[in-house]
Scaffold this active site. Structure first.
Site, PDB file in Angstrom:
ATOM      1  CD  GLU A   1      -3.123  -0.723   2.217  1.00 28.83           C
ATOM      2  OE1 GLU A   1      -3.350   0.454   2.572  1.00 28.83           O
ATOM      3  OE2 GLU A   1      -3.710  -1.700   2.713  1.00 28.83           O
TER       4      GLU A   1
ATOM      5  CB  SER B   1       4.625 -21.766  -0.348  1.00 25.38           C
ATOM      6  OG  SER B   1       5.045 -21.204   0.871  1.00 25.38           O
TER       7      SER B   1
ATOM      8  CG  ASP C   1      -5.720  -6.243   0.908  1.00 30.68           C
ATOM      9  OD1 ASP C   1      -4.984  -6.050   1.890  1.00 30.68           O
ATOM     10  OD2 ASP C   1      -6.164  -5.328   0.196  1.00 30.68           O
TER      11      ASP C   1
ATOM     12  CG  ASP D   1      -7.531  -2.121   4.276  1.00 28.20           C
ATOM     13  OD1 ASP D   1      -6.822  -2.618   3.394  1.00 28.20           O
ATOM     14  OD2 ASP D   1      -8.766  -2.005   4.173  1.00 28.20           O
TER      15      ASP D   1
END
EC number: 3.5.1.11
Length: 822
Positions: A195, A262, A334, A337
Site C-alpha cells: 500500500e 511457496s 489482503d 489496511d
C-alpha cells in the site's frame, strides 16, 4: 640476547597454553548443552511414560499413552534441539530482544510493542477450546521439563548462545505458542508495504498508465481506475525522503519481496500412475541457521502424524497422516489496511472518527535495554488499529502534517483460534473434514492444499475482511480512517473463501499465483506473489498424462526460468547476431560473447552455468536504467526485477515504451538502446566482480544460499562455524525458488526459499519423503546442525514414514520420559 630469546619462547609457550586452555574450556562449556538422545529423564507433568525415538536423521518419533503426553514429548524434543531459537522468537514477539542485545534491536522492540502481539496472544488463550488448551499446556510443560533438566544437571544453559548472552529463561506458557503463530504472520505480511509503495509511486507518477506499468495487476480482468493518492489524502508531499529498509537479522519485518511464498500441487488418482493421490509442498521463508522448520512425528490417539513443525508450536503445519496430506502456500489475501488518521488540531490526543473526535486508547510500555537506560513508549490505538511510527516502511512519506497512520490487520485478533484449527486438521480423516477443521483459522492466511486417498482440494483459509463497495482505495492504498466506507465491516463468512474441490482435470496447485478473479469487494487480493512460476508449473503438469512421486519431485526441483525464456527474445530482439565481429578486449566484443552465450541458453538457472549470471545482471541493470530518472530515490525500493513491467515496456503496452526515453536528455532514446547500454553495464559489473572470462562464470558463485545464524552470523571467525553457505541453482522465478537479496554488494545471494520440501504418495504412504534446508539441531557443535543441508542442496530427501520399526532400526537414540511419581 639469548636470555631474552629464551624468555620470549617461554612467554609464547605460556600464551599458547592459555589459548588452548581457553578454547578447551569454551568448547567443554558449549558441548555440555549438546543433548543426550539416549537418556532416561524423570519429569513432572506426565500421566505415563513417553518415548522419543530419533531416527538416523534425528527426526523424533514421539509415542505416549495420551495426546497430552505426546505434546509434552514434542515440547521436550523442541527444547532439546532448538531452545535458543524458541527463546529468541518469543522475545521477538514480546518486544524484549533489547534486554539481551542492547540498542541494536531497540527499533525492532519498539515496533513489536506497538502491535502488542503478546498481550493479544494472552487474551486469545481464553478463546481456545479445551482440547487445544490442554495440548498447549502439555507442550509448555514439556518445554519446561527440559529447562528443569538443564538447570538441575548444569547442561550449559541449554545452548551455546545462552552462555554468550546471559539472560534468564522464563517458563514456557501457552500464550507463547500463540505469539509465535502471530510472529509468523508478521514475517508473511506484505500488504502494508504494498500500500505504501503504491501510494508513493502514485505521487511520483501521476499518469495512471505509468503506475500500472511499474505496479501492474496480475493477468486477468482489470479494475476500475482509482484516484491519485494526492487526491485521496490531500497535503502529502511527493518529495519525502526515502529511508531504505535495512532490518536487523532478528527483525520479522521484511521488504515486500520477501513476504511469504511457496509451492504446492496435487494429483487425483486419475492423474497418478500408481492410482493414489499425490501432494508436493515446499513453503518458502527467509533462510536461517538453523532452519525455521523442524521435522517430527506424533503418534496421537487419532493416528500418526508426520511432517514439518515450527519450534514453539505444537502442531504439524505441513505433512500427512495415514489418511490425509496437507500443504500450505501464502494466499496473498489482503488482510491489512493502512489508515491515515486526522489529529484534532486543538488536542493531539484525539483523532477524527465518523462520529467526531475521539481520544486514543493509550498504554505505557517500558523496554529494558541492556547497558542503556530503559525506554518508555506510549502505545496508541485507534478504532482501526495501532498507530505506527512514520519510519516504518516510509509511512511518513505518505502522511500529511497533522495526521498519523494506523493499521488494521487480522493478525491483531484477540480471539485467535488458528492453533485450534491446526490441531483439528491433524485429526481430520478426509478432505471434507480438513476443510471443516480450517474454519476457525484466523491468520496468517494460507492456501491449504489437501489430499485424502480419493480426493484433492485447495481452500483459502484465514479471516477475510469485509470491505464496503464504496471504499475509496479498495484497500490498495492508505485511506482516510474517519470515513465509514473505508473501515472494515467485520469478516466474510468462511464459505466465501475460494475453494476448489475435485477439479475435473485431476490436477491443482498454487505458486502464490492469482487464484480467483472476483470483483471488489468480494476479491481476495489485488497483489499476488507470482505471475511467472505458475507458467512453468502448468507446462510440467500438462505435459504428462499421469504423474508419480518422482515427477512431483522433478517439478519441485525444476530450475527452468519461464521469465528468462520470455523476456530475453524481447529485450535482445535488435541485438542478436548484428554487426561485424569486434576486436578482442573491447566492450563490443564482450557484449557479442555474452549474446552468443544467451542465444544458445535454455533458460536453466543451473549453478554451474555462466548464462544465468549474465541474464540476471542484465535485467537488473535494465530495470535500473528504465526507472531511475522517473522515480529518483524511490527506485531503490524496486530492487527486484518486475517481469511484467519489462514486458509491458518492450511490447509498448499502453505506451509503456516511453520508459526507455531518458527524461533528462535532449534526444529520445529507444528500448533497443536501453537494452544495449544495460548489457554493457551488467558486463562491466560482472567483470569487476567475477572476472572477464564469461565462459568460466558460475551462477552458483553469486547465488549462494545464506543460511546464516541470526545473532552470531556476523561475528568474525565464529561465523565460519555457525553459517551454512551453499552454491545453489534456481532463481527468483523458478519452481526451485531461490529469491535473491536484491541489494549490493551481493545482489544475487539466495536468501529466501524452500526451507522444507515434502512429497507424499498415498498409493504407498511410507514411500513419501521430506527434508529441511539445514538440520534438526540448532547446536552448531552437533553433527545434526547441517547434516540435511547437503541433501537439500542436491535435491535429495529422507524417508517420511510412520513405520515405528523403521524409525527404531537405525535410531540415533531413544529418550524415555518417566513421570516423577513413578
Amino acid at each position: 640476547m639469548a636470555l631474552i630469546f629464551r624468555w620470549l619462547i617461554r612467554l609464547a609457550a605460556v600464551l599458547i597454553v592459555l589459548c588452548v586452555l581457553t578454547v578447551a574450556t569454551v568448547y567443554w562449556l558449549a558441548a555440555r548443552s549438546l543433548p543426550d538422545y539416549t537418556d532416561d529423564v524423570s519429569v513432572e507433568g506426565l500421566s505415563a511414560p513417553v518415548e522419543i525415538v530419533r531416527d538416523n536423521a534425528n527426526v523424533p518419533h514421539i509415542f505416549g499413552q495420551t495426546d497430552a503426553d505426546v505434546f509434552f514429548g514434542l515440547g521436550f524434543a523442541h527444547a532439546q534441539d532448538r531452545m535458543w531459537q524458541m527463546i529468541t522468537m518469543r522475545r521477538t514477539a514480546q518486544g524484549r530482544l533489547s534486554e539481551v542485545f542492547g540498542t541494536a534491536t531497540l527499533e525492532v522492540d519498539k515496533l513489536m510493542r506497538r502491535f502488542d502481539l503478546y498481550a493479544l496472544s494472552v487474551q486469545s488463550v481464553q478463546a481456545l477450546d479445551a482440547r487445544t488448551t490442554s495440548a498447549l499446556e502439555a507442550y509448555a510443560a514439556g518445554v519446561n521439563a527440559r529447562l528443569a533438566q538443564i538447570n538441575s544437571e548444569a547442561l550449559g544453559r541449554g545452548a551455546p548462545e545462552m552462555l554468550l548472552f546471559n539472560a534468564p529463561m522464563a517458563p514456557w506458557r501457552p500464550a507463547d505458542s500463540i505469539a509465535i503463530t502471530k510472529l509468523l504472520g508478521v514475517q508473511l505480511s506484505g500488504h502494508l508495504a504494498a500500500e505504501v509503495i503504491r501510494a508513493r509511486t502514485s505521487l511520483a507518477l501521476p499518469d495512471e498508465k505509468r503506475l500500472l506499468d511499474i505496479l501492474p495487476d496480475s493477468p486477468g480482468s482489470g479494475i476500475a481506475a482509482l484516484p491519485e493518492y494526492a487526491e485521496l489524502v490531500p497535503g502529502v508531499s511527493k518529495f519525502a525522503n526515502n529511508i531504505p529498509l535495512n532490518p536487523h537479522p532478528l527483525s520479522p519485518f521484511k521488504k515486500q519481496a520477501f513476504a511469504g511464498a511457496s509451492n504446492a500441487w496435487a494429483a487425483a488418482p486419475s492423474r497418478s500412475a500408481s492410482g493414489g493421490t499425490l501432494l508436493a509442498n515446499d513453503p518458502h521463508l527467509g533462510f536461517t541457521a538453523p532452519a525455521v522448520w523442524y521435522l517430527a512425528r506424533l503418534e496421537l490417539a487419532s493416528g500418526g502424524v508426520i511432517g514439518g513443525t515450527i519450534p514453539g508450536m505444537p502442531v504439524v503445519l505441513t505433512g500427512r497422516s495415514a489418511a490425509l496430506g496437507w500443504g500450505l502456500t501464502s494466499s496473498y489475501l489482503d488482510d491489512q489496511d493502512v489508515y491515515v488518521e486526522e489529529l484534532n488540531p486543538d488536542n493531539a490526543q484525539e483523532y477524527r472518527t465518523p462520529d467526531g473526535f475521539k481520544p486514543f486508547v493509550n498504554k505505557s510500555s517500558i523496554i529494558t535495554v541492556k547497558d542503556a537506560d530503559p525506554v518508555t513508549l506510549t502505545l496508541r490505538w485507534t478504532d482501526n488499529g495501532p498507530v505506527l511510527p512514520g519510519s516504518h516502511y516510509n509511512l511518513a512519506s505518505i502522511t500529511p502534517p497533522g495526521h498519523v497512520t494506523s493499521l488494521n490487520w487480522t493478525v491483531l485478533s484477540a480471539r485467535d483460534t488458528s492453533l485450534g484449527a491446526a490441531m483439528a486438521l491433524m485429526e481430520a480423516k478426509s478432505v471434507d473434514e480438513g476443510i471443516a477443521a480450517a474454519e476457525d483459522y484466523i491468520a496468517p492466511s494460507q492456501n491449504l492444499t489437501l489430499v485424502d486417498r480419493e480426493q484433492i482440494a485447495l481452500k483459502t483459509i484465514g479471516a477475510m475482511p469485509r470491505r464496503d463497495a464504496n471504499h475509496q482505495s479498495q484497500g490498495r492504498m492508505p485511506s482516510p480512517g474517519w470515513i465509514t466506507a473505508n473501515r472494515w465491516q467485520g469478516m466474510m463468512p468462511f464459505a466465501s473463501n475460494p475453494e476448489f474441490v475435485a477439479p475435473v482435470g485431476g490436477i491443482l496447485g498454487n505458486t502464490n499465483n492469482k487464484t480467483v478473479d472476483r470483483p471488489f469487494p468480494n476479491h481476495v487480493s489485488f497483489v499476488w506473489g507470482d505471475t511467472q512460476r505458475v507458467q512453468r508449473w502448468q507446462r510440467l503438469m500438462q505435459t504428462r498424462q499421469v504423474h508419480t512421486r518422482d515427477s512431483f519431485i522433478e517439478a519441485q526441483l525444476d530450475t527452468i526460468s519461464f521469465t528468462a525464456r520470455s523476456l530475453l527474445p524481447l529485450i535482445g530482439a535488435e541485438l542478436w547476431f548484428t554487426g561485424e565481429a569486434a576486436p578482442d578486449g573491447t566492450p563490443e566484443r564482450q557484449r557479442q560473447r555474452a549474446l552468443i552465450l544467451l542465444a544458445g541458453w535454455s533458460g536453466e538457472m543451473n549453478e554451474h552455468l555462466p548464462e544465468p549470471l549474465i541474464y540476471a545482471a542484465w535485467l537488473r541493470s535494465l530495470q535500473a536504467r528504465l526507472i531511475q530518472d522517473e522515480l529518483g530515490p524511490l527506485a531503490e525500493e524496486f530492487d527486484h526485477v518486475q517481469p511484467l513491467f519489462i514486458e509491458r515496456v518492450f511490447r509498448d503496452v499502453d505506451g509503456a515504451g516511453v520508459w526507455c526515453d531518458v527524461l533528462q536528455s535532449a534526444r529520445i532514446e529507444d528500448c533497443a538502446e536501453m537494452a544495449r547500454l544495460a548489457l554493457d553495464d551488467a558486463l562491466l559489473w560482472v567483470n569487476e566482480t567475477y572476472g572477464t572470462q564469461l565462459e568460466s562464470l558460475r551462477w552458483g558463485d553469486a547465488h549462494q544460499a545464506t543460511h546464516d545464524h541470526q545473532v552470531l552470523g556476523d561475528v568474525p571467525v565464529l561465523r565460519y562455524f555457525v553459517n551454512i553457505r551453499q552454491s545453489t541453482s534456481g532463481g527468483d522465478n523458478t519452481l526451485q525458488r531461490g529469491r535473491t537479496k536484491g541489494t549490493l554488494p551481493d545482489p544475487f545471494q539466495n536468501v529466501h526459499g524452500a526451507g522444507y520440501r515434502g512429497v507424499y504418495d498415498f498409493a504407498d504412504p511410507d514411500s513419501s519423503v521430506f527434508v529441511t534446508s539445514t538440520g534438526q539441531s540448532g547446536h552448531f557443535l552437533s553433527r545434526h546442525y547441517d547434516d540435511l543441508a547437503q541433501l537439500w542442496r542436491r535435491g535429495e530427501y529422507i524417508p517420511m514414514s510412520l513405520d515405528a520399526d523403521l524409525a527404531r532400526a537405525a535410531a540415533v537414540g531413544v529418550t524415555t520420559l518417566t513421570p516423577a511419581s513413578q
